[in-house]
Design an enzyme around this catalytic site. Sequence first.
Site, short mmCIF file in Angstrom:
data_model
loop_
_atom_site.label_atom_id
_atom_site.label_comp_id
_atom_site.label_asym_id
_atom_site.label_seq_id
_atom_site.Cartn_x
_atom_site.Cartn_y
_atom_site.Cartn_z
N HIS A 53 -10.12 12.68 22.47
CA HIS A 53 -9.04 13.48 23.07
C HIS A 53 -7.72 12.69 23.05
O HIS A 53 -6.68 13.24 22.71
CB HIS A 53 -9.36 13.81 24.54
CG HIS A 53 -10.57 14.67 24.76
ND1 HIS A 53 -11.57 14.33 25.63
CD2 HIS A 53 -10.94 15.85 24.22
CE1 HIS A 53 -12.50 15.27 25.64
NE2 HIS A 53 -12.16 16.21 24.78
N ARG B 19 -13.11 18.25 14.66
CA ARG B 19 -13.92 17.13 14.18
C ARG B 19 -14.66 17.46 12.90
O ARG B 19 -14.92 16.61 12.08
CB ARG B 19 -14.95 16.73 15.23
CG ARG B 19 -14.37 16.00 16.39
CD ARG B 19 -15.29 16.00 17.58
NE ARG B 19 -15.32 17.32 18.19
CZ ARG B 19 -15.81 17.57 19.39
NH1 ARG B 19 -16.32 16.60 20.09
NH2 ARG B 19 -15.79 18.79 19.87
N LYS C 123 -19.95 26.43 35.02
CA LYS C 123 -20.32 25.24 34.27
C LYS C 123 -20.66 24.08 35.19
O LYS C 123 -19.94 23.85 36.17
CB LYS C 123 -19.13 24.83 33.37
CG LYS C 123 -19.46 24.72 31.90
CD LYS C 123 -18.20 24.43 31.11
CE LYS C 123 -18.48 23.97 29.71
NZ LYS C 123 -17.25 23.78 28.92
N SER D 69 -17.57 14.45 24.49
CA SER D 69 -17.89 14.27 25.92
C SER D 69 -19.40 14.42 26.12
O SER D 69 -19.98 13.76 26.98
CB SER D 69 -17.16 15.32 26.76
OG SER D 69 -15.77 15.19 26.62
#
Length: 150
Positions: free
Chosen positions: A17, A90, A41, A127
């Site tokens: 990030h 990515r 979440k 993450s």
Amino acid sequence: MKRAVFPGSFDPITLGHVDIIHRGLELFDEIIIAIGINAEKKHMWSLEDRKSFIEHAFHGNDRIKIKTYEGLTAEFCKTEKAAFLLRGLRNSLDFSYEKSIAQTNAMLTGVESVFIISSPESSHISSTIVRDIARHGGDFSALVPKGIQK
Ligand code: ADP
């Protein structure tokens, strides 16, 4: 003033990030790092911790703002008068996922998504991987900014 929102859960913020945000500062005058609040979440780090890790990583940089938001990201951009949404890519999986979201966001409010390809040094970082290492008591310090602890 060119303003972009960089949204995410940042559970926790990683060097991936940070790379995208630093490179985004070459394109935008201001970047709002926006932590999306999603009650559904489950997170490993609390909202307060996630926010403080980001504050620590960008301490003293007045072109970075850190905010939290609920609801649609595209609406948040409109409220913040940010014409751009910054995202990192990515791999092709990220691309497929991001493509339809970007098209939908543009349809909703006209916000323009801008993508930066991750650097080779950080394209393996996520993450999710950091949380997996943390869950098993491993050392994830090479993947995150200084000061993040379980
Ligand atoms: P989300 O909850 O939306 O998946 P994340 O916090 O995981 O949010 O990620 C926010 C943004 O950062 C996304 O655009 C994601 O593709 C990007 N990102 C995450 N890790 C990396 C990395 N290693 N390199 C480049 N971009 C990344």
